[in-house]
Motif scaffolding. Structure first.
Motif, PDB file in Angstrom:
ATOM      1  N   GLN A  84      -9.812  95.014 -26.046  1.00 51.95           N
ATOM      2  CA  GLN A  84      -9.417  93.637 -26.334  1.00 51.95           C
ATOM      3  C   GLN A  84     -10.476  92.882 -27.133  1.00 51.95           C
ATOM      4  O   GLN A  84     -10.166  91.893 -27.783  1.00 51.95           O
ATOM      5  CB  GLN A  84      -9.119  92.904 -25.022  1.00 51.95           C
ATOM      6  CG  GLN A  84      -7.866  93.416 -24.334  1.00 51.95           C
ATOM      7  CD  GLN A  84      -7.636  92.775 -22.981  1.00 51.95           C
ATOM      8  OE1 GLN A  84      -8.386  91.895 -22.566  1.00 51.95           O
ATOM      9  NE2 GLN A  84      -6.609  93.223 -22.270  1.00 51.95           N
ATOM     10  N   SER A  90      -5.765  91.914 -30.922  1.00 50.20           N
ATOM     11  CA  SER A  90      -5.620  90.544 -30.438  1.00 50.20           C
ATOM     12  C   SER A  90      -6.504  90.308 -29.224  1.00 50.20           C
ATOM     13  O   SER A  90      -6.503  91.078 -28.267  1.00 50.20           O
ATOM     14  CB  SER A  90      -4.156  90.274 -30.070  1.00 50.20           C
ATOM     15  OG  SER A  90      -3.736  91.153 -29.061  1.00 50.20           O
ATOM     16  N   HIS A  92      -8.013  87.642 -26.148  1.00 51.83           N
ATOM     17  CA  HIS A  92      -7.500  86.603 -25.271  1.00 51.83           C
ATOM     18  C   HIS A  92      -8.675  85.830 -24.700  1.00 51.83           C
ATOM     19  O   HIS A  92      -9.771  86.356 -24.516  1.00 51.83           O
ATOM     20  CB  HIS A  92      -6.679  87.221 -24.133  1.00 51.83           C
ATOM     21  CG  HIS A  92      -5.533  88.079 -24.609  1.00 51.83           C
ATOM     22  ND1 HIS A  92      -4.351  87.540 -25.024  1.00 51.83           N
ATOM     23  CD2 HIS A  92      -5.421  89.422 -24.747  1.00 51.83           C
ATOM     24  CE1 HIS A  92      -3.532  88.530 -25.389  1.00 51.83           C
ATOM     25  NE2 HIS A  92      -4.162  89.674 -25.232  1.00 51.83           N
ATOM     26  N   SER A  93      -8.419  84.576 -24.395  1.00 49.83           N
ATOM     27  CA  SER A  93      -9.447  83.778 -23.752  1.00 49.83           C
ATOM     28  C   SER A  93      -9.594  84.216 -22.305  1.00 49.83           C
ATOM     29  O   SER A  93      -8.726  84.893 -21.751  1.00 49.83           O
ATOM     30  CB  SER A  93      -9.064  82.303 -23.804  1.00 49.83           C
ATOM     31  OG  SER A  93      -7.915  82.066 -23.001  1.00 49.83           O
ATOM     32  N   ASN A  94     -10.727  83.821 -21.708  1.00 45.81           N
ATOM     33  CA  ASN A  94     -10.962  84.191 -20.314  1.00 45.81           C
ATOM     34  C   ASN A  94      -9.871  83.660 -19.400  1.00 45.81           C
ATOM     35  O   ASN A  94      -9.459  84.328 -18.453  1.00 45.81           O
ATOM     36  CB  ASN A  94     -12.326  83.669 -19.866  1.00 45.81           C
ATOM     37  CG  ASN A  94     -13.471  84.519 -20.398  1.00 45.81           C
ATOM     38  OD1 ASN A  94     -13.237  85.525 -21.070  1.00 45.81           O
ATOM     39  ND2 ASN A  94     -14.693  84.129 -20.092  1.00 45.81           N
ATOM     40  N   SER A  95      -9.391  82.448 -19.678  1.00 41.80           N
ATOM     41  CA  SER A  95      -8.349  81.869 -18.823  1.00 41.80           C
ATOM     42  C   SER A  95      -7.068  82.686 -18.898  1.00 41.80           C
ATOM     43  O   SER A  95      -6.392  82.887 -17.878  1.00 41.80           O
ATOM     44  CB  SER A  95      -8.079  80.418 -19.229  1.00 41.80           C
ATOM     45  OG  SER A  95      -7.645  80.343 -20.573  1.00 41.80           O
ATOM     46  N   GLN A  96      -6.747  83.193 -20.077  1.00 44.16           N
ATOM     47  CA  GLN A  96      -5.556  84.037 -20.208  1.00 44.16           C
ATOM     48  C   GLN A  96      -5.738  85.354 -19.462  1.00 44.16           C
ATOM     49  O   GLN A  96      -4.806  85.835 -18.800  1.00 44.16           O
ATOM     50  CB  GLN A  96      -5.270  84.314 -21.688  1.00 44.16           C
ATOM     51  CG  GLN A  96      -4.751  83.123 -22.477  1.00 44.16           C
ATOM     52  CD  GLN A  96      -4.595  83.450 -23.945  1.00 44.16           C
ATOM     53  OE1 GLN A  96      -5.536  83.913 -24.602  1.00 44.16           O
ATOM     54  NE2 GLN A  96      -3.408  83.226 -24.486  1.00 44.16           N
ATOM     55  N   LEU A  97      -6.921  85.929 -19.598  1.00 43.99           N
ATOM     56  CA  LEU A  97      -7.192  87.192 -18.908  1.00 43.99           C
ATOM     57  C   LEU A  97      -7.159  87.019 -17.392  1.00 43.99           C
ATOM     58  O   LEU A  97      -6.669  87.891 -16.671  1.00 43.99           O
ATOM     59  CB  LEU A  97      -8.550  87.738 -19.341  1.00 43.99           C
ATOM     60  CG  LEU A  97      -8.649  88.228 -20.793  1.00 43.99           C
ATOM     61  CD1 LEU A  97     -10.091  88.552 -21.156  1.00 43.99           C
ATOM     62  CD2 LEU A  97      -7.762  89.441 -21.011  1.00 43.99           C
ATOM     63  N   ARG A  99      -5.398  84.712 -15.746  1.00 49.42           N
ATOM     64  CA  ARG A  99      -3.988  84.541 -15.356  1.00 49.42           C
ATOM     65  C   ARG A  99      -3.275  85.890 -15.329  1.00 49.42           C
ATOM     66  O   ARG A  99      -2.487  86.181 -14.413  1.00 49.42           O
ATOM     67  CB  ARG A  99      -3.287  83.585 -16.316  1.00 49.42           C
ATOM     68  CG  ARG A  99      -3.620  82.118 -16.088  1.00 49.42           C
ATOM     69  CD  ARG A  99      -2.597  81.211 -16.765  1.00 49.42           C
ATOM     70  NE  ARG A  99      -2.620  81.380 -18.222  1.00 49.42           N
ATOM     71  CZ  ARG A  99      -3.398  80.681 -19.038  1.00 49.42           C
ATOM     72  NH1 ARG A  99      -4.242  79.781 -18.548  1.00 49.42           N
ATOM     73  NH2 ARG A  99      -3.347  80.881 -20.343  1.00 49.42           N
ATOM     74  N   HIS A 100      -3.557  86.710 -16.336  1.00 47.35           N
ATOM     75  CA  HIS A 100      -2.935  88.041 -16.386  1.00 47.35           C
ATOM     76  C   HIS A 100      -3.382  88.884 -15.188  1.00 47.35           C
ATOM     77  O   HIS A 100      -2.559  89.563 -14.550  1.00 47.35           O
ATOM     78  CB  HIS A 100      -3.319  88.729 -17.695  1.00 47.35           C
ATOM     79  CG  HIS A 100      -2.825  90.137 -17.817  1.00 47.35           C
ATOM     80  ND1 HIS A 100      -1.491  90.441 -17.950  1.00 47.35           N
ATOM     81  CD2 HIS A 100      -3.492  91.336 -17.803  1.00 47.35           C
ATOM     82  CE1 HIS A 100      -1.343  91.760 -18.022  1.00 47.35           C
ATOM     83  NE2 HIS A 100      -2.540  92.318 -17.931  1.00 47.35           N
ATOM     84  N   THR A 103      -1.711  87.685 -12.014  1.00 47.43           N
ATOM     85  CA  THR A 103      -0.310  88.116 -11.973  1.00 47.43           C
ATOM     86  C   THR A 103      -0.210  89.573 -11.555  1.00 47.43           C
ATOM     87  O   THR A 103       0.619  89.942 -10.713  1.00 47.43           O
ATOM     88  CB  THR A 103       0.352  87.916 -13.348  1.00 47.43           C
ATOM     89  OG1 THR A 103       0.282  86.538 -13.711  1.00 47.43           O
ATOM     90  CG2 THR A 103       1.804  88.348 -13.314  1.00 47.43           C
TER      91      THR A 103
END
Length: 402
Positions: A84, A90, A92-97, A99-100, A103
């Motif tokens: 990544q 692509s 991703h920001s830490n916040s996206q990672l 959240r992923h 989940t």
């Protein structure tokens, strides 16, 4: 037949991306295969010693399977993070990672609860699903532990460099030990304990008993405290196991030659196993408690087996043996789920005076192969049928991603 098998294996290996680390796929597949093998004997009364867990302190080969998987989770996480961060892919920001990761962890936890709930005793007309299953749900388990460990490791990897990850690994082991050795706790009679590592009597057992309740734990009859082998406190050193996988992956990502990497894995693995065995005299190796000595032992052996897989696959180029394990490893969670469901179905369907699994063992496998070999033959047949299903999924590109 031999030519067909060679072609079958070559077809599987040809479908892999050229940059993919085959040794890790093979190790993941070996691990999940071993997990399903030991979980599905024809009869629990006839199981060879190495295919059983140690009764308490000490270890067998079977005790290494789950921590191997945890270490592999850490390795896969590190390789994923590297991909990544590669230019052209692509990011991703830490916040996206986070959240992923959250989940994925919740999905794993939910799948674990599904397996815990997937049972009904059709042989007992008085069976109450509400009282005996829903109201006595075991909250923790294998998939739940993987979910919790994965999420915690993601947070550490995102915000800490190599030194921080090592510091976290050591701190988790130290905090775990300090509580296990020095934290006082009481039973219902007012007796005070501390520093015990007994079956049903340790700080970890007391915490499970107090927080989760007797009816929601695996060892419900343990005294004075019911507890869970995937319990709350032992999750801390399990995170340390996952971090050891992250560090192993970092070593493989280094610029050293392949031969140097293999030697490094072997050296670290042998030293870790040696230290763990010496430590066992003062801090027992124990899977149910997931003691730090157990972390060292299992991570050390995982490094050794990984080195062997890399040597076979990438140095000697002996790859065909790994093809079936690639199929199992590519869909490890789906494999675990389907095997869990099928195993439960076999002990849910009544046949005659017993259940379907017992009938198959006593009428087919036991007469043909005997007690212990028949029980093992049942497990191997279970694996063979599972492979046919997993290969069907693999050929069609169906990979169950959590």
């Amino acid at each position: 037949m031999l030519n067909w098998l060679k072609a079958h294996c070559d077809t599987i290996l040809a479908s892999l991306p050229p940059q993919r680390l085959l040794a890790l796929d093979a190790l993941r597949g070996l691990t999940i295969t071993a997990m399903i093998l030991v979980n599905n004997p024809g009869s629990w009364s006839y199981v060879y010693g190495p295919l059983r867990h140690a009764e308490w302190h000490g270890w067998t080969v079977t005790d290494l399977i789950f921590p191997f998987f945890i270490v592999i989770v850490g390795m896969s996480l590190q390789f994923s993070m590297q991909r990544q961060s590669t230019p052209g892919i692509s990011s991703h920001s830490n916040s996206q990672l986070i959240r992923h990761a959250a989940t994925r962890s919740l999905k794993l936890f939910g799948l674990g609860l599904f397996l815990a709930l997937f049972y009904y005793n059709f042989a007992d007309p008085a069976y109450s699903y509400l009282e005996q299953k829903l109201l006595n749900l075991r909250w923790l388990g294998v998939l739940q532990r993987i979910g919790l460990v994965y999420f915690a490791t993601v947070l550490i990897v995102l915000y800490c460099g190599t030194r921080g990850r090592i510091a976290w690994l050591l701190a988790l082991a130290l905090v775990y030990l300090l509580a296990m050795w020095f934290m006082p706790y009481q039973d219902s009679q007012g007796n005070t304990f501390s520093g015990l590592l007994l079956f049903g009597n340790s700080f970890a057992a007391w915490l499970d008993h107090t927080v989760l309740g007797v009816n929601h734990l695996y060892y419900r009859s343990a005294t004075p405290f019911a507890f869970d082998p995937e319990g709350i406190w032992s999750t801390l050193p399990a995170i340390a196991s996952c971090l050891s996988g992250v560090l192993l992956a970092q070593w493989l990502q280094s610029g050293h030659s392949l031969t140097h990497k293999i030697r490094g894995l072997l050296l670290v693995g042998v030293i870790a196993v040696w230290v763990a065995e010496l430590w066992h005299f003062s801090l027992p190796i124990n899977k149910s408690l997931w003691t730090p000595s157990f972390v060292l032992l299992s991570s050390g052996y995982c490094a050794i087996v990984l080195a062997a897989c890399i040597w076979l696959c990438d140095v000697k180029r002996w790859r065909r043996w790994s093809a079936p394990f690639v199929v199992f490893g590519a869909n490890a969670i789906l494999f675990y789920m389907l095997a869990g469901v099928l195993a439960r179905v076999l002990v849910m369907i009544p046949v005659g005076d017993g259940l379907l699994q017992g009938w198959l063992f006593s009428r087919v496998f036991q007469p043909l192969f005997g007690n212990f070999n028949g029980s093992l033959a049942f497990a191997l047949t279970f694996l063979t049928l599972s492979y046919l299903l997993m290969h069907w999924c693999y050929r069609r590109g169906y990979i169950f991603k959590v």
